[in-house]
Enzyme design. Structure first.
Site, PDB file in Angstrom:
ATOM      1  N   TRP A   5       0.843  -1.192   0.000  1.00 15.73           N
ATOM      2  CA  TRP A   5       0.000   0.000   0.000  1.00 15.73           C
ATOM      3  C   TRP A   5       0.878   1.243   0.000  1.00 15.73           C
ATOM      4  O   TRP A   5       1.882   1.310   0.706  1.00 15.73           O
ATOM      5  CB  TRP A   5      -0.921  -0.033   1.231  1.00 15.73           C
ATOM      6  CG  TRP A   5      -1.813   1.160   1.374  1.00 15.73           C
ATOM      7  CD1 TRP A   5      -2.609   1.713   0.415  1.00 15.73           C
ATOM      8  CD2 TRP A   5      -1.998   1.950   2.548  1.00 15.73           C
ATOM      9  NE1 TRP A   5      -3.278   2.803   0.913  1.00 15.73           N
ATOM     10  CE2 TRP A   5      -2.923   2.967   2.224  1.00 15.73           C
ATOM     11  CE3 TRP A   5      -1.483   1.890   3.843  1.00 15.73           C
ATOM     12  CZ2 TRP A   5      -3.341   3.917   3.150  1.00 15.73           C
ATOM     13  CZ3 TRP A   5      -1.897   2.840   4.769  1.00 15.73           C
ATOM     14  CH2 TRP A   5      -2.814   3.845   4.418  1.00 15.73           C
ATOM     15  N   ASP A  62      -1.198  -5.892   8.919  1.00 15.71           N
ATOM     16  CA  ASP A  62      -2.118  -4.791   8.636  1.00 15.71           C
ATOM     17  C   ASP A  62      -3.373  -5.405   8.039  1.00 15.71           C
ATOM     18  O   ASP A  62      -3.352  -5.957   6.941  1.00 15.71           O
ATOM     19  CB  ASP A  62      -1.480  -3.815   7.649  1.00 15.71           C
ATOM     20  CG  ASP A  62      -2.394  -2.633   7.332  1.00 15.71           C
ATOM     21  OD1 ASP A  62      -3.444  -2.478   7.994  1.00 15.71           O
ATOM     22  OD2 ASP A  62      -2.051  -1.854   6.413  1.00 15.71           O
ATOM     23  N   LYS A  86     -13.283   0.303   5.850  1.00 14.82           N
ATOM     24  CA  LYS A  86     -13.929  -0.412   4.758  1.00 14.82           C
ATOM     25  C   LYS A  86     -15.084  -1.285   5.236  1.00 14.82           C
ATOM     26  O   LYS A  86     -16.188  -1.217   4.700  1.00 14.82           O
ATOM     27  CB  LYS A  86     -12.900  -1.292   4.023  1.00 14.82           C
ATOM     28  CG  LYS A  86     -12.186  -0.598   2.875  1.00 14.82           C
ATOM     29  CD  LYS A  86     -11.260   0.499   3.332  1.00 14.82           C
ATOM     30  CE  LYS A  86     -10.490   1.108   2.168  1.00 14.82           C
ATOM     31  NZ  LYS A  86      -9.505   2.105   2.637  1.00 14.82           N
TER      32      LYS A  86
END
Length: 399
Positions: free
Chosen positions: A130, A212, A247
């Site tokens: 990311w 993560d 999310k």
């Protein structure tokens, strides 16, 4: 003081947002920004969230501070959502946890915590990872190294190359950053057998995993997506976890996340917690309350939990349907290049595997926006733009 400053390059994803908003083409499509969108192209507030906010509004009695660790109820429920209700880490009190301002806050506070423990540590991140991982970790002064992960030819994980580098290039005490599920940006996830092998390697080499997990529930399911994290927690003595509720609860702007330190003993967890909370106090002092109150309200109410789980399941199934539909539509448009890998990947993101020049043509000629790497947000598709995207991509690939 400011006269010598020069402007920095715009963040590529944030810059895409600006370009998209200014585009007057009625057929424009945003596949760049990483937020879930429904069939109408909106990022909706989940019904469970709305109901939770009604309860909070009716029952909240204060806006007083909540402290550096955040809300105790939120921390309780999120740790069990990730690890499972019966995990020995919880019963043995080996976990220190703090609510944070989103997943970014969790990543940065974990990095600052590590820097206070061992400033000479190396953090290994996947290639690619990311975009904000490296800035967040380097900003705390940590050294970054990269291990191979995504295979551009097979569109899967280069697992042998990954394990070879982690086996031969790391040293005891190094940290390995792993995506818990729905790898961003590639969509290529580790299998259960591969997670097992990574866990064994971490023990063998004395490596500390740093997971993560920002998309739990959007890959294969809430329990299934936590397999790797739970396997590591079962196996290693120490571990870091950064989680996000952006999310899977749709709480993007509420900035709701958690950082967890898994220690070898209850005493070490208590000491680690004191250092973690002190670190937080020196940065933003304490997290915002509203998003965490929403999550706590949902997860502490059986009816709301079921409502949320149902909505999350619908989101996950919609993304999977869009993956299949995109691959089918591209094939139907007469594209010679196969995109059959897209339905095999997990979560919101995939690489199309096209060049930067082809990405620019899609943007300039067809108003289809994605980052230069060709990472697309599958959730940005819907029935009204799917054929347009597939045909436009086919036209560009034909030259």
């Amino acid at each position: 003081m400011f006269e010598h400053l020069q402007p920095l390059p715009a963040d590529p994803i944030l810059n895409l947002m600006v370009q998209y908003r200014q585009d007057t083409n009625p057929n424009k499509v945003d596949l760049g920004v990483g937020v879930y969108k429904d069939e109408a192209g909106n990022t909706p507030i989940m019904a469970a969230v709305t109901e939770a906010e009604k309860i909070i509004l009716a029952t909240e009695t204060t806006k007083s501070y909540i402290g550096p660790a955040g809300a105790e109820g939120f921390n309780h429920h999120v740790s069990r959502l990730l690890l499972g209700n019966q995990h020995s880490v919880l019963s043995d009190q080996r976990l220190a946890i703090a609510q944070t301002p989103g997943g970014c806050g969790a990543l940065r506070m974990a990095a600052e915590f590590v820097a206070k423990c061992r400033s000479d540590v190396t953090v290994w991140v996947s290639t690619p990872t990311w975009a904000n991982h490296i800035p967040l970790l380097q900003g705390a002064g940590l050294t970054i190294a990269e291990y191979p992960y995504f295979d551009k030819d097979t569109k899967g994980v280069q697992f042998d190359a990954m394990m070879d580098m982690l086996s031969n290039q790391t040293k005891a005490g190094d940290i390995v950053l792993l995506h818990g599920c729905c790898h961003n940006p590639s969509g290529a996830d580790l299998s259960r057998e591969q997670w097992d092998a990574v866990a064994a390697l971490c023990v063998e080499k004395g490596l500390m995993p740093f997971v993560d997990i920002a998309y739990q529930g959007l890959g294969d399911g809430l329990e299934e997506d936590a397999y790797g994290l739970r396997k590591l927690a079962d196996t290693v003595p120490e571990m870091l976890i950064a989680s996000s509720c952006s999310k899977n609860f749709g709480l993007y702007r509420e900035r709701t996340g958690a950082v967890m330190v898994l220690a070898a003993s209850a005493e070490q967890a208590k000491i680690s917690g004191s250092l973690l909370f002190s670190t937080i106090r020196g940065h933003y002092s304490m997290p915002p309350a509203h998003g965490a109150a929403i999550v706590e309200t949902i997860l502490s109410n059986e009816k709301l939990t079921q409502m949320w789980d149902t909505e999350l399941t619908e989101m996950r199934q919609r993304i999977l349907q869009l993956r299949h539909a995109l691959a089918d539509q591209i094939a139907a448009a007469g594209c010679e290049q196969s995109f059959a890998f897209i339905p095999e990947q997990k979560g919101m993101f995939s690489f199309l595997g096209i060049s930067k020049e082809q990405v620019a043509r899609l943007r300039d000629e067809y108003s289809i926006y994605m980052v230069d790497s060709s990472r697309v947000n599958i959730a940005g598709l819907n029935s009204s733009n799917l054929d347009y995207v597939a045909q436009s991509l086919t036209n560009v690939l034909k030259g």
